[in-house]
Design a protein around this motif. Structure first.
Motif, short mmCIF file in Angstrom:
data_model
loop_
_atom_site.label_atom_id
_atom_site.label_comp_id
_atom_site.label_asym_id
_atom_site.label_seq_id
_atom_site.Cartn_x
_atom_site.Cartn_y
_atom_site.Cartn_z
N ASN A 1 14.12 8.10 30.69
CA ASN A 1 14.02 8.82 31.97
C ASN A 1 12.57 9.03 32.39
O ASN A 1 12.17 10.09 32.83
CB ASN A 1 14.79 10.14 31.95
CG ASN A 1 14.91 10.72 33.37
OD1 ASN A 1 14.87 9.98 34.35
ND2 ASN A 1 15.02 12.04 33.47
N TRP A 2 11.79 8.01 32.26
CA TRP A 2 10.40 8.03 32.74
C TRP A 2 9.92 6.60 32.92
O TRP A 2 10.14 5.74 32.05
CB TRP A 2 9.47 8.74 31.75
CG TRP A 2 8.24 9.26 32.45
CD1 TRP A 2 8.07 10.50 32.99
CD2 TRP A 2 7.03 8.53 32.73
NE1 TRP A 2 6.83 10.60 33.58
CE2 TRP A 2 6.16 9.41 33.44
CE3 TRP A 2 6.58 7.24 32.47
CZ2 TRP A 2 4.90 9.04 33.88
CZ3 TRP A 2 5.31 6.86 32.91
CH2 TRP A 2 4.48 7.76 33.61
N THR B 1 15.43 9.94 39.70
CA THR B 1 14.98 9.88 38.30
C THR B 1 13.47 10.12 38.23
O THR B 1 12.80 10.26 39.25
CB THR B 1 15.28 8.49 37.69
OG1 THR B 1 14.36 7.55 38.28
CG2 THR B 1 16.70 8.05 37.97
N ASN B 2 12.94 10.08 37.01
CA ASN B 2 11.49 10.17 36.82
C ASN B 2 10.84 8.79 36.80
O ASN B 2 9.76 8.61 36.24
CB ASN B 2 11.17 10.89 35.50
CG ASN B 2 11.42 12.37 35.63
OD1 ASN B 2 11.15 12.96 36.68
ND2 ASN B 2 11.95 12.97 34.58
N THR C 1 9.40 5.82 39.21
CA THR C 1 9.01 5.55 40.60
C THR C 1 8.59 4.08 40.73
O THR C 1 8.23 3.44 39.74
CB THR C 1 7.82 6.43 41.06
OG1 THR C 1 6.64 6.03 40.37
CG2 THR C 1 8.10 7.91 40.85
N GLU D 1 1.63 11.84 36.25
CA GLU D 1 2.81 12.72 36.27
C GLU D 1 3.02 13.36 37.65
O GLU D 1 4.14 13.71 38.01
CB GLU D 1 2.62 13.88 35.27
CG GLU D 1 2.45 13.45 33.83
CD GLU D 1 3.75 12.98 33.19
OE1 GLU D 1 4.82 13.26 33.77
OE2 GLU D 1 3.69 12.32 32.14
N THR E 1 5.60 12.21 41.45
CA THR E 1 7.05 11.96 41.43
C THR E 1 7.67 11.87 42.83
O THR E 1 8.78 11.35 42.97
CB THR E 1 7.81 13.04 40.64
OG1 THR E 1 7.35 14.29 41.08
CG2 THR E 1 7.64 12.87 39.15
#
Ligand code: NAD
Length: 262
Positions: free
Chosen positions: A135-136, A178-179, A181, A243, A246
């Motif tokens: 999830n990143w 989601t995280n 992009t 970070e 987002t």
């Protein structure tokens, strides 16, 4: 900016020009680098040892021809085996060919569509399940002003770069909750060794001084009359990977000395 130790960036076409500039900037902020692109082994060893000596990060090189689907799978598998994760994917590898449309060679059309557009699709497809699992993720597509506007004699390049912006938007929509992009950078003229060599060739054939020919080349399109640097593109990649971004999704960011606002 947060110091993201142990994050891995896969940067395609990072043995030269813009990709190498991005690798340098990302390594300077502590990213481990999955290096890819063509070059002889001595050149590649030199790049690896310079990045290691300057930044002390991990570097792993995979020789993969991104016009081949199997090589793309191999690149991602090898990268995951070595690092365990790929957190940032920069689709940068690309090539160019110029000719009027009626003379444009079919093989050049296919090569440019494959490398400048389809390789980004296949790489995103391969890497996405791992980003989803963590999830990143950050996907950065190096498009061009030619994703936004056209120039004559660049049918394949302009078509591929416009397509890459379309792909960027679809991936951004599909990952919006989601995280992960996905964004694109649209550079104008970037000062790379390739451009430097083109200018030098013209100097050598007596067309003028280096500084004049450099200015003429960039001024034709860029009102700033200045080239973009590879460091500037690298720093924008760092920002897009941060970070804090987002809510920056599906953008096509021009870095073009005002070329496309006219
Ligand atoms: P470059 O020729 O210096 O570098 C291209 C990189 O891609 C090299 O590392 C090369 O080995 C690699 N590559 C080529 N074919 C490959 C293949 N089949 N498989 C794997 N790697 C391959 O070019 P650059 O000027 O640094 O351009 C990089 C990206 O930036 C391209 O997508 C280009 O369209 C885009 N761009 C460049 C400019 C510019 O002015 N230089 C402007 C706008 C956009």
């Amino acid at each position: 900016m947060v110091f993201l130790k142990n994050k891995t960036a896969l940067i395609t076409g990072s043995t030269s020009g813009i990709g190498l500039g991005i690798a340098n900037q990302m390594a300077s902020e502590g990213y481990d680098i999955l290096l890819n692109g063509f070059g002889n082994s001595a050149e590649i060893e030199k790049i690896k040892s310079e990045l290691f000596e300057k930044y002390g990060i991990k570097i792993f090189y995979v020789n993969a021809d991104l016009t081949k689907k199997n090589d793309i799978k191999y690149l991602v598998e090898e990268g995951l085996n070595y690092f365990g994760h790929i957190d940032v994917l920069v689709n940068n590898a690309g090539t160019q060919y110029t000719a009027p449309v009626e003379e444009f060679p079919d093989d050049k059309w296919e090569l440019i569509l494959n490398l400048n557009l389809s390789s980004a699709f296949y790489l995103i497809k391969e890497v996405m399940p791992y980003m989803q699992k963590n999830n990143w993720g950050r996907i950065i597509n190096i498009a061009s002003v030619h994703g936004l506007v056209a120039s004559a004699h660049k049918a394949a390049y302009v078509a591929a770069k416009h397509g890459l912006l379309g792909l960027t938007k679809v991936v951004a929509l599909e990952t919006a909750k989601t995280n992960i992009t996905c964004n694109a950078i649209c550079p104008g003229w970037v000062y790379t060794p390739l451009v430097e060599k083109q200018i030098q060739n013209r100097v050598d054939s007596g067309e003028g001084t280096f500084e004049k020919l450099k200015k003429d080349l960039v001024s034709e399109k860029q009102p700033s009359e200045e080239f973009v640097s590879v460091e500037q593109i690298g720093k924008l990649c760092l920002y897009l990977a941060d970070e804090s971004t987002t809510q920056l999704r599906g953008a096509a960011i021009p870095v073009d000395g005002a070329w496309t606002i006219q």
